[in-house]
Design an enzyme around this catalytic site. Sequence first.
Site, PDB file in Angstrom:
ATOM      1  N   HIS A 100       0.958  -1.573   0.460  1.00 35.74           N
ATOM      2  CA  HIS A 100       0.094   0.213   0.062  1.00 35.74           C
ATOM      3  C   HIS A 100       1.623   1.018  -0.632  1.00 35.74           C
ATOM      4  CE1 HIS A 100      -2.763   3.106   2.207  1.00 35.74           C
ATOM      5  NE2 HIS A 100      -3.538   1.684   1.589  1.00 35.74           N
ATOM      6  N   CYS A 152      -4.907   2.792  -3.342  1.00 34.31           N
ATOM      7  CA  CYS A 152      -3.519   3.111  -2.907  1.00 34.31           C
ATOM      8  C   CYS A 152      -2.224   1.488  -3.145  1.00 34.31           C
ATOM      9  CB  CYS A 152      -3.421   3.382  -1.382  1.00 34.31           C
ATOM     10  SG  CYS A 152      -5.063   4.497  -0.996  1.00 34.31           S
ATOM     11  N   ASP A 198       3.534  -3.994   8.030  1.00 34.32           N
ATOM     12  CA  ASP A 198       2.104  -3.190   8.153  1.00 34.32           C
ATOM     13  C   ASP A 198       0.998  -4.062   8.385  1.00 34.32           C
ATOM     14  OD1 ASP A 198       0.090  -1.915   6.934  1.00 34.32           O
ATOM     15  OD2 ASP A 198       0.381  -1.633   4.659  1.00 34.32           O
ATOM     16  N   GLN A 249      -4.138  -5.106   7.361  1.00 34.22           N
ATOM     17  CA  GLN A 249      -5.367  -5.804   6.825  1.00 34.22           C
ATOM     18  C   GLN A 249      -4.818  -7.125   7.632  1.00 34.22           C
ATOM     19  OE1 GLN A 249      -7.512  -5.316   4.494  1.00 34.22           O
ATOM     20  NE2 GLN A 249      -7.135  -2.881   4.048  1.00 34.22           N
TER      21      GLN A 249
END
Length: 407
Positions: free
Chosen positions: A121, A364, A198, A201
């Site tokens: 992303h 994104c 990250d 999700q």
Amino acid sequence: MNISERRADFPILNTQMNGEPLTYLDNAATTQKPQAVIDAISQYYLHDNANVHRGVYSLAARATDQYEAVRDQVAAFIHAPQRESVFFTRSTTDSLNWVAQTYGEQNLQAGDEIVVTALEHHSNLVPWQQLAQRKQAQLKVIQLTSTGELDWASAQQQITDRTKIVAVAHCSNVLGVTCPIQKLARLAHQHGAIIVVDGAQAVAHQPVNVQTLDADFYAFSGHKLLGPTGVGVLYGKLALLQTLTPAQFGGEMISNVTWEHTEFAPIPQRFEAGTPNISGVIGLGAALTYIQQLGFAAIQTQERQLTAQLLNGLLTFPDVTVYGPQQVAQHGPVVAFNVDGIHPHDVATGLDLAGVAVRAGHHCAQPLMQVLQVPTTVRASVQFYNSAADIARFLAALQAVKEFFQQ
Ligand SMILES: Cc1ncc(COP(=O)(O)O)c(C=O)c1O
């Protein structure tokens, strides 16, 4: 899981969009909120509103206790070894920028390498790209296999002794794949690099253990796991956090200030300058309680069934291309696709008329779109509160959209 009871917990799911029952399949963008989260936020403003860490009066103590209790809750949720490793930010984006602006600024030199993957992303790409430019470091990219998974040979090639930071998504917001974080962490550490994960999700869909993953930093947003917008989390290994100068200065983060000098507050307050998003943090706490009461076993069973119905349903259309793995076993709850000859925005607009909310665009992840050789895709993403009827409505609406455009 009693799905109609769970759906009743989310008031918005019982509303209509364009005269049709709302079929919400844009959960990867943000999740809906249960009444318990909405109530926790209004309860705070109705009965407990005061600033935290400042007042000696009872109301301030109550607000502080509630705020700090969520830190304990988050630490337990991601299995952080201690509460001091967890601090609150605005979002995943904010958390990742924080790591770039502190660890990155304070440790990188010209000629060093930062390694990301081709599925990132923009939030886990642009901060590193900009840091690399500021530091004259090199940004390198781990490539994907033809089914959208990380190419391990590429990972081994890209991560070298010059690598200082490996930044990777735990789960892709486009391809529905989960990256092998533990294995990547081992590789990064063998080369003396840190790994920044990250988790935007991942956290709503699987139990996360930052110690088992051996993540040096782990970032996520409250709003993608039933919580409110405007609150995020950053976990960092304490030994690393102790080496870092804060990115922001001001109230809350100090223990003593003179005209000449400032002593910072202990970690984690040191990294939370100014009045935090108190109601957001309390709302996040209510979201975590809701998820824990449900349990990941039930959540995953339900989401696997929904993903199977969604993916297999899409694969029955001969003119639909699904990106990422085609087998449910390898596929998380996010499915990106295109329909031959129909623009993704037209697909999404047609579905909207039938009450179905999906995302169309580059998600994104414009560099990933280049890898897939498409400008944009449609994306449907499920959460445990979706029903089999939601997926059936989506598939029927997609058939109708195809008939409309292809006649
Ligand atoms: C994988 C991934 N990373 C980061 C983000 C950014 O999250 P936020 O906008 O909450 O900062 C998202 C949001 O879609 C995402 O899917």
